[in-house]
Scaffold this active site. Structure first.
Site, PDB file in Angstrom:
ATOM      1  N   LYS B  84       1.077  -1.167  -0.154  1.00 21.71           N
ATOM      2  CA  LYS B  84      -0.001  -0.078   0.000  1.00 21.71           C
ATOM      3  C   LYS B  84       0.923   1.065  -0.023  1.00 21.71           C
ATOM      4  CE  LYS B  84      -3.712   2.040   2.514  1.00 21.71           C
ATOM      5  NZ  LYS B  84      -4.725   1.712   3.592  1.00 21.71           N
ATOM      6  N   SER B 159      -9.812   1.416   2.883  1.00 27.45           N
ATOM      7  CA  SER B 159      -9.003   2.286   2.001  1.00 27.45           C
ATOM      8  C   SER B 159      -7.852   1.660   1.168  1.00 27.45           C
ATOM      9  CB  SER B 159      -8.303   3.390   3.014  1.00 27.45           C
ATOM     10  OG  SER B 159      -7.325   2.933   3.840  1.00 27.45           O
ATOM     11  N   SER B 183      -9.898  -0.853   6.850  1.00 22.25           N
ATOM     12  CA  SER B 183      -9.294  -0.682   5.685  1.00 22.25           C
ATOM     13  C   SER B 183      -8.489  -1.913   4.941  1.00 22.25           C
ATOM     14  CB  SER B 183      -8.436   0.555   5.677  1.00 22.25           C
ATOM     15  OG  SER B 183      -9.072   1.680   5.519  1.00 22.25           O
TER      16      SER B 183
END
Lengths: 95, 484
Positions: B84, B159, B183
């Site tokens: 990420k 997210s 997330s």
């Protein structure tokens, strides 16, 4: 709780954000809804309840104060938007 | 030609542990796997990646060279993976999907990035996300929204939407995401893959861009429970650079996979199965309960009465901590700086106003409001007291149960743009995941079938503090039951 345009203006100033008038109206409306939602917490009986800052108990972490090399200054300055030799450059703050 | 395409598809669809076996047998090289992933990333239309690592093939060649010399480092050596884009990678830009950090090149790597690199993993690149990890759809990205590989007209969740989409589309053998309120788990559920949020402090956060420091945790997104255990083995544990990382001894997480469901005490909290949960999601979760019961687990209904306060407490705590953490973006030391300004104050204000997107501004304002004079006791302190009560509820049920079973998301992936008009409607979708972060607990989302539109559904297991092994045990048993 009503969130006025003045409140948004004040909060934006504290948060160092500039907002357009349209943004300000939209955010006042949105924040009123979100804060109203957070007001649900007022229903809870919290008399005498201790606040939790950390969900998992951790002990203080101690270590010896040993001298170790840090990052190279040049490497740290590499991401600076503006620099002058070994310094970060910002607009003049004292006359 | 068709045969070679399907052979490549099959190779890309392997789990990390199966790919690892092929590497060990010598039937495939890390360079081949890496090239395959890079080709797929280049061809993908789903915007899962923000940056591709130009040194990926070099890293793969080094892994192959180690193996040739009989010096392979372990089961993950040579496995291509991605991170990420809020996980710092030395020399490779780390943007947090924000204009603020669009050109930021970290001078050091996060501990998790370093540990995976030391395990021999090949870094393919950096994954798209909601800006500063704020959001549940991966639409709040300076680099455009992530599309769900199962249906490109729909959100991938967030997210960590890029992290989940990349695994679902076979663009990486596994990825890491971060989980502040769901997330990792929610996008994993929406893309049909597995995602774990370990106990607060189980994995170092050194080098991970902070959102809400009392809630943030890194987690793996994988194709199955065995891969999740392998990645956890590589990244979990004390880090001298993260004072909040836990010293507790580490088990071998692979051991947990063999234990089976017999005797496992599973509680289904009724507050997670009521109003607002789609019927198809509820049925899928009940099917998982049935699979485990058939293997000898004991399944009962239980209660977490203060659940309804978790969402409010979460948004107050996370926004307050975010507004403090994001105070550092001022255009001085790194990141975006506005073009024209008369003085320092104007420079900082314009930089922040142009550098942050709408959702980030909303959270900063909410956090600033709840922390400002006169409101602290009513919001932040009260939210932390609610936190104590929510943790008490969990403590009680974990006296009776080894693991809890709930939906991960109340609904399956919705259409891109569908909920833009009302931020609160999106916040409400985090209802099944946020309590876990508020209480610092570990939880895992298991893919458990699809709805009538073919969209993936996730079931969530929640365990007591440091109960990652029992999550993996339950997930592995459910996987086995699903295949039987």
């Amino acid at each position: 709780m009503t969130i006025t345009i003045e409140t948004v203006q004040h909060i934006a100033h504290l948060a160092k954000l500039q907002l357009s008038e349209t943004e300000m109206f939209r955010l006042a409306d949105e924040m009123e809804k979100i804060v109203g939602f957070a007001d649900k917490l007022s229903e809870l009986d919290i008399e005498g309840v201790k606040p939790t800052t950390h969900a998992v108990a951790v002990q203080n972490v101690l270590r010896d104060d040993e001298l170790k090399p840090s990052y190279d200054r040049e490497k740290i300055l590499q991401n600076a938007p503006e620099r002058d030799a070994a310094c970060f450059l910002v607009p003049k703050v004292v006359e | 030609m068709n045969q070679s395409i399907s052979a490549a598809e099959e190779l890309a669809a392997l789990t990390a542990h199966d790919a690892s076996c092929r590497l060990a047998e010598g039937t495939v090289s890390s360079v081949q796997l890496t090239q395959l992933m890079l080709d797929r990333i280049a061809a993908s239309q789903n915007n899962a990646f923000i940056t591709v690592n130009p040194k990926a093939l070099e890293e793969a060649a080094a892994a192959d060279a180690r193996r040739q010399k009989g010096e392979a480092r372990g089961p993950l050596d040579g496995i291509p993976m991605a991170l990420k884009d809020n996980i710092s990678t030395q020399g490779l830009r780390t943007t947090c999907a924000s204009r603020m950090l669009a050109e930021f090149v970290p001078p050091y790597s996060a501990t998790v990035a370093r540990r995976l690199s030391e395990a021999g993993c090949v870094l393919l690149g950096k994954l798209n996300m909601d800006e500063f990890a704020m959001g549940s759809t991966s639409e709040n990205s300076y680099f455009g929204p992530v599309r769900n590989p199962r249906d490109p007209q729909r959100i991938a969740g967030g997210s960590s939407g890029g992290s989940a989409a990349a695994v679902a589309e076979n663009l990486a053998y596994f990825t890491l995401g971060s989980d502040t309120g769901g997330s990792v788990r929610q996008p994993a559920a929406m893309c049909g893959v597995m995602g774990m949020k370990p106990t607060y402090g189980r994995i170092s956060r050194y080098g991970v861009v902070a959102f809400a420091s009392s809630l943030d945790q890194i987690g793996p997104i994988t194709k199955d429970a065995q891969d999740c255990a392998l990645v956890l083995n590589a990244i979990a544990g004390k880090d001298p650079y993260d004072g909040s990382s836990l010293m507790n001894p580490l088990p071998d997480y692979l051991d947990a996979l063999k234990d089976g469901a017999a005797g496992l005490r599973i509680g289904i909290p009724k507050e997670y199965m009521g109003e607002g949960i789609s019927e198809e999601v509820r049925m899928a979760v009940e099917r998982v309960a049935g699979l485990l019961e058939a293997q000898g687990a004991i399944v009962e209904t239980c209660s977490l009465p203060r659940t309804e306060y978790a969402l409010s407490a979460y948004y107050v705590i996370s926004s307050a901590e975010a507004c403090s953490n994001l105070g550092r973006y001022d255009g001085v030391k790194y990141g975006y700086r506005t073009q024209a300004y008369a003085n320092l104050a104007e420079m900082i204000e314009k930089t922040r106003s142009e550098g942050f997107g709408d959702e980030v501004k909303r959270r900063i304002l909410l956090g600033t409001y709840t922390l400002s004079a006169g409101y602290f006791d009513a919001y932040y302190k009260r939210a932390q007291q609610a936190r104590t009560l929510i943790m008490e509820d969990f403590r009680k049920v974990f006296r009776q149960y080894d693991v809890l079973l709930t939906p991960t998301s109340p609904v399956t992936a919705w259409a891109l743009g569908q909920k833009h008009a009302n931020p609160l409607e999106i916040y409400a979708m985090d209802v099944c995941t946020v309590s876990v972060n508020v209480a610092g607990l570990p939880a895992l989302s298991l893919p458990c079938g699809t709805d009538s539109q073919g969209l993936p559904i996730g079931a969530q297991f929640i365990a007591n503090t440091l109960g990652e092994a029992v999550l993996l045990r339950a997930a592995a048993a459910a996987e086995k039951g699903g295949k039987a």
